[in-house]
Design an enzyme around this catalytic site. Structure first.
Site, PDB file in Angstrom:
ATOM      1  CE1 TYR A 205     -10.226   2.851   1.956  1.00 22.52           C
ATOM      2  CE2 TYR A 205      -9.579   3.022  -0.337  1.00 22.52           C
ATOM      3  CZ  TYR A 205     -10.009   2.268   0.732  1.00 22.52           C
ATOM      4  OH  TYR A 205     -10.229   0.912   0.568  1.00 22.52           O
TER       5      TYR A 205
ATOM      6  CD1 TRP B 206      -9.493  -5.725  -5.273  1.00 24.95           C
ATOM      7  CD2 TRP B 206     -11.044  -6.708  -6.524  1.00 24.95           C
ATOM      8  NE1 TRP B 206     -10.646  -5.002  -5.145  1.00 24.95           N
ATOM      9  CE2 TRP B 206     -11.619  -5.581  -5.890  1.00 24.95           C
ATOM     10  CE3 TRP B 206     -11.853  -7.486  -7.361  1.00 24.95           C
ATOM     11  CZ2 TRP B 206     -12.942  -5.218  -6.069  1.00 24.95           C
ATOM     12  CZ3 TRP B 206     -13.164  -7.120  -7.537  1.00 24.95           C
ATOM     13  CH2 TRP B 206     -13.714  -5.997  -6.894  1.00 24.95           C
TER      14      TRP B 206
ATOM     15  CG  HIS C 204      -2.244  -0.749   0.806  1.00 24.47           C
ATOM     16  ND1 HIS C 204      -2.304  -2.132   0.801  1.00 24.47           N
ATOM     17  CD2 HIS C 204      -3.461  -0.315   0.418  1.00 24.47           C
ATOM     18  CE1 HIS C 204      -3.513  -2.501   0.416  1.00 24.47           C
ATOM     19  NE2 HIS C 204      -4.231  -1.425   0.182  1.00 24.47           N
TER      20      HIS C 204
END
Length: 107
Positions: A44, A80, A25
């Protein structure tokens, strides 16, 4: 003007994957970040409970979409697939994501 919303959800990391999740991330793909921003997400954050492996995600959005509505986008599907070895996922590689109901907010 677009409606502003706050949304929260919970996900789960597999044991021992905390550092790798954070590393990936920190280097989030620019295309993923751009897609999320363009969907209306302007704030976020993801938090980790190290004792349980649960991730708590919180986002503010403008409009009727958020990060959880981007599953049909090719770059999100690739992200994903890249992340599936670290998290509990569904058959389509999307993270198992449990929406959380807001019970208190203070400005």
């Amino acid at each position: 003007m677009a409606e502003e919303k706050r949304e929260a959800f919970r996900m789960h990391l597999k044991p021992g994957c905390e550092e790798e999740y954070e590393r990936r991330h920190r280097a989030i793909w620019p295309e993923v970040k751009k897609m999320i921003s363009e969907s209306g997400v302007y704030d976020y954050s993801i938090y980790l409970d190290k004792e349980t492996g649960y991730l708590f995600a919180f986002q503010k959005t403008k409009g009727d979409k958020g990060s959880q509505d981007l599953g049909s986008e090719e770059i999100i599907q690739k992200w994903w697939a890249y992340m599936k070895d670290l998290m509990d996922t569904n058959e389509d590689n999307s993270p198992v994501s449990i929406p959380l109901r807001e019970v208190f907010h203070m400005d």
